[in-house]
Design an enzyme around this catalytic site. Structure first.
Site, PDB file in Angstrom:
ATOM      1  N   ASN A   1     -34.606 -19.995 -72.868  1.00  0.00           N
ATOM      2  CA  ASN A   1     -33.899 -19.908 -71.585  1.00  0.00           C
ATOM      3  C   ASN A   1     -34.822 -20.461 -70.483  1.00  0.00           C
ATOM      4  OD1 ASN A   1     -33.240 -18.774 -68.997  1.00  0.00           O
ATOM      5  ND2 ASN A   1     -31.826 -17.380 -70.000  1.00  0.00           N
TER       6      ASN A   1
ATOM      7  N   HIS B   1     -35.961 -19.683 -65.354  1.00  0.00           N
ATOM      8  CA  HIS B   1     -37.028 -19.389 -64.399  1.00  0.00           C
ATOM      9  C   HIS B   1     -37.928 -20.579 -64.083  1.00  0.00           C
ATOM     10  CE1 HIS B   1     -35.420 -15.568 -63.822  1.00  0.00           C
ATOM     11  NE2 HIS B   1     -35.467 -15.289 -65.115  1.00  0.00           N
TER      12      HIS B   1
ATOM     13  N   ARG C   1     -39.802 -23.671 -53.739  1.00  0.00           N
ATOM     14  CA  ARG C   1     -40.322 -24.689 -52.834  1.00  0.00           C
ATOM     15  C   ARG C   1     -39.221 -25.616 -52.304  1.00  0.00           C
ATOM     16  NH1 ARG C   1     -45.819 -26.425 -52.411  1.00  0.00           N
ATOM     17  NH2 ARG C   1     -46.931 -24.494 -52.094  1.00  0.00           N
TER      18      ARG C   1
ATOM     19  N   HIS D   1     -28.345 -20.064 -67.631  1.00  0.00           N
ATOM     20  CA  HIS D   1     -27.374 -19.153 -67.020  1.00  0.00           C
ATOM     21  C   HIS D   1     -27.048 -19.687 -65.631  1.00  0.00           C
ATOM     22  CE1 HIS D   1     -26.403 -14.694 -65.752  1.00  0.00           C
ATOM     23  NE2 HIS D   1     -25.380 -15.514 -65.585  1.00  0.00           N
TER      24      HIS D   1
ATOM     25  N   ARG E   1     -25.484 -18.831 -62.531  1.00  0.00           N
ATOM     26  CA  ARG E   1     -24.959 -17.642 -61.844  1.00  0.00           C
ATOM     27  C   ARG E   1     -24.057 -18.068 -60.698  1.00  0.00           C
ATOM     28  NH1 ARG E   1     -28.129 -12.802 -63.249  1.00  0.00           N
ATOM     29  NH2 ARG E   1     -26.862 -11.806 -61.678  1.00  0.00           N
TER      30      ARG E   1
ATOM     31  N   ARG F   1     -28.712 -18.952 -57.963  1.00  0.00           N
ATOM     32  CA  ARG F   1     -30.072 -18.626 -57.514  1.00  0.00           C
ATOM     33  C   ARG F   1     -31.150 -19.366 -58.313  1.00  0.00           C
ATOM     34  NH1 ARG F   1     -30.433 -12.463 -59.669  1.00  0.00           N
ATOM     35  NH2 ARG F   1     -28.544 -12.315 -58.430  1.00  0.00           N
ATOM     36  N   HIS F   2     -30.857 -19.743 -59.539  1.00  0.00           N
ATOM     37  CA  HIS F   2     -31.860 -20.562 -60.264  1.00  0.00           C
ATOM     38  C   HIS F   2     -31.223 -21.874 -60.753  1.00  0.00           C
ATOM     39  CE1 HIS F   2     -30.236 -18.016 -63.444  1.00  0.00           C
ATOM     40  NE2 HIS F   2     -31.008 -16.969 -63.159  1.00  0.00           N
TER      41      HIS F   2
ATOM     42  N   GLU G   1     -24.805 -19.751 -70.554  1.00  0.00           N
ATOM     43  CA  GLU G   1     -24.604 -18.328 -70.271  1.00  0.00           C
ATOM     44  C   GLU G   1     -23.837 -18.213 -68.969  1.00  0.00           C
ATOM     45  OE1 GLU G   1     -28.306 -16.107 -70.619  1.00  0.00           O
ATOM     46  OE2 GLU G   1     -27.453 -14.644 -69.220  1.00  0.00           O
TER      47      GLU G   1
ATOM     48  N   THR H   1     -31.568  -9.417 -62.732  1.00  0.00           N
ATOM     49  CA  THR H   1     -31.259 -10.117 -63.968  1.00  0.00           C
ATOM     50  C   THR H   1     -30.091  -9.380 -64.602  1.00  0.00           C
ATOM     51  OG1 THR H   1     -32.145 -10.834 -66.129  1.00  0.00           O
ATOM     52  CG2 THR H   1     -32.970  -8.744 -65.268  1.00  0.00           C
ATOM     53  N   THR H   2     -29.530  -9.930 -65.686  1.00  0.00           N
ATOM     54  CA  THR H   2     -28.411  -9.252 -66.345  1.00  0.00           C
ATOM     55  C   THR H   2     -28.880  -7.866 -66.781  1.00  0.00           C
ATOM     56  OG1 THR H   2     -27.876 -11.451 -67.158  1.00  0.00           O
ATOM     57  CG2 THR H   2     -26.605  -9.631 -68.060  1.00  0.00           C
TER      58      THR H   2
ATOM     59  N   GLU I   1     -24.155 -11.258 -78.815  1.00  0.00           N
ATOM     60  CA  GLU I   1     -25.589 -11.242 -78.517  1.00  0.00           C
ATOM     61  C   GLU I   1     -25.946  -9.815 -78.175  1.00  0.00           C
ATOM     62  OE1 GLU I   1     -27.429 -14.333 -76.077  1.00  0.00           O
ATOM     63  OE2 GLU I   1     -28.894 -12.841 -75.354  1.00  0.00           O
TER      64      GLU I   1
ATOM     65  N   HIS J   1     -33.062 -10.604 -74.433  1.00  0.00           N
ATOM     66  CA  HIS J   1     -33.387  -9.986 -73.153  1.00  0.00           C
ATOM     67  C   HIS J   1     -34.703  -9.220 -73.251  1.00  0.00           C
ATOM     68  CE1 HIS J   1     -32.961  -8.637 -69.082  1.00  0.00           C
ATOM     69  NE2 HIS J   1     -31.956  -9.457 -68.967  1.00  0.00           N
ATOM     70  N   GLY J   2     -35.661  -9.690 -72.463  1.00  0.00           N
ATOM     71  CA  GLY J   2     -36.925  -8.978 -72.322  1.00  0.00           C
ATOM     72  C   GLY J   2     -37.892  -9.141 -73.488  1.00  0.00           C
TER      73      GLY J   2
ATOM     74  N   GLY K   1     -36.490 -16.085 -72.402  1.00  0.00           N
ATOM     75  CA  GLY K   1     -36.745 -16.877 -71.212  1.00  0.00           C
ATOM     76  C   GLY K   1     -37.934 -16.415 -70.411  1.00  0.00           C
TER      77      GLY K   1
HETATM   78  N1  PXP Z   1     -29.739 -13.202 -73.105  1.00  0.00           N
HETATM   79  C1  PXP Z   1     -29.012 -12.951 -72.001  1.00  0.00           C
HETATM   80  C2  PXP Z   1     -27.552 -12.713 -72.176  1.00  0.00           C
HETATM   81  C3  PXP Z   1     -29.598 -12.927 -70.723  1.00  0.00           C
HETATM   82  O1  PXP Z   1     -28.861 -12.657 -69.632  1.00  0.00           O
HETATM   83  C4  PXP Z   1     -30.968 -13.228 -70.605  1.00  0.00           C
HETATM   84  C5  PXP Z   1     -31.596 -13.298 -69.244  1.00  0.00           C
HETATM   85  O2  PXP Z   1     -31.059 -14.355 -68.536  1.00  0.00           O
HETATM   86  C6  PXP Z   1     -31.693 -13.503 -71.781  1.00  0.00           C
HETATM   87  C7  PXP Z   1     -31.061 -13.454 -73.017  1.00  0.00           C
HETATM   88  C8  PXP Z   1     -33.139 -13.825 -71.755  1.00  0.00           C
HETATM   89  O3  PXP Z   1     -33.833 -12.733 -71.244  1.00  0.00           O
HETATM   90  P1  PXP Z   1     -35.339 -12.918 -70.812  1.00  0.00           P
HETATM   91  O4  PXP Z   1     -35.358 -13.925 -69.709  1.00  0.00           O
HETATM   92  O5  PXP Z   1     -35.752 -11.558 -70.380  1.00  0.00           O
HETATM   93  O6  PXP Z   1     -36.072 -13.399 -72.035  1.00  0.00           O
END
Ligand code: PXP
Length: 239
Positions: free
Chosen positions: A6, A9, A17, A42, A44, A48-49, A69, A99-100, A150, A189-190, A211
């Site tokens: 992902n 970021h 910047r 993603h 959004r 924002r990103h 996403e 974040t989600t 997921e 996620h995370g 990500g």
């Molecule tokens: N999967 C989903 C559905 C998410 O929303 C995110 C965060 O955008 C991720 C995976 C990746 O999470 P992370 O950035 O914490 O690795």
């Protein structure tokens, strides 16, 4: 097991910047060259990103399995129909969240979710729903006609080292159930170096999406190289 990187970021850093650097499209190329199996972006509602152009460019220019996403809104569904990525992951989205924050509540979802899945899956896009490792949510995801799920690993990833094994076992059970219902199983996620192994060891999970950790740890793993190169350029200019 595929690793979908992902790159959201990278865009966060660029937008700080207001310029063009670092470019998330370039990050997608670098990720693929480094062995990633796909790229997740993603888009959004508040942009924002990732911005529309980033997503369009990755879809058109990068040889990757793009996972779009998105929230199940008419704007995003229409964009996904136009871009036709190989995969999309539907997530809940709140404007105020950083974040989600959790999975979709598919038990309470209105008819629009099923309609979005039908439209996108009808174009050959693999639709996954981002849900908690919960039996009722998983069963409903299969009923709604999604091809994949997921699993939201955020709670597992943020838990203490002592609490994590029980939560990983919950993911393993959820993954078995999802597979038995014919769903592809993804997770994300995370996740980090410290938390990936128990999730990667679950045989039913065929993809992880990572990500924030990868982009942040690249700062430290890449900083020595960049500093040496800059010092070299300074030294060369000085003769
Ligand atoms: N999967 C989903 C559905 C998410 O929303 C995110 C965060 O955008 C991720 C995976 C990746 O999470 P992370 O950035 O914490 O690795």
């Amino acid at each position: 097991m595929r690793l979908s990187v992902n790159v959201d970021h990278v865009a966060t850093l660029r937008n700080a910047r207001g310029g063009v650097f670092p470019c998330p499209v370039e990050a997608a190329r670098v990720a693929m060259a480094a062995g990633a199996d796909g790229v997740t972006m993603h888009l959004r509602e508040d942009r924002r990103h990732i911005r529309d152009r980033d997503l369009e460019r990755v879809a058109a220019e990068v040889d990757t399995r793009l996972n779009f996403e998105m929230a199940a809104t008419e704007e995003m569904v229409a964009l996904c129909e136009r871009l036709r990525p190989p995969a999309c992951c539907i997530v809940p989205e709140k404007r105020e969240e950083l974040t989600t924050e959790g999975g979709l509540d598919v038990l309470r979802a209105g008819p629009y979710l099923a309609e979005s899945i039908r439209r996108l899956a009808g174009l050959g896009i693999e639709v996954s729903l981002f849900v908690e490792p919960d039996a009722a949510q998983i069963a409903r995801t299969a009923e709604l006609g999604a091809q994949a799920i997921e699993l939201h690993t955020g709670t597992y990833a943020e838990a203490s080292a002592e609490a994590r094994p029980a939560l990983a076992a919950k993911h393993a059970e959820a993954a078995r159930l999802a597979r038995s219902l014919g769903l592809q199983v993804h997770a994300g996620h995370g996740l980090s170096y410290e938390t990936i192994a128990p999730i990667a060891a679950i045989p039913e999970i065929s993809e992880v999406s990572i990500g924030h950790f990868l982009i942040s740890t690249s700062v430290f793993e890449g900083l020595p190289v960049a500093i040496k190169r800059m010092k070299g350029l300074i030294a060369a200019a000085r003769g």
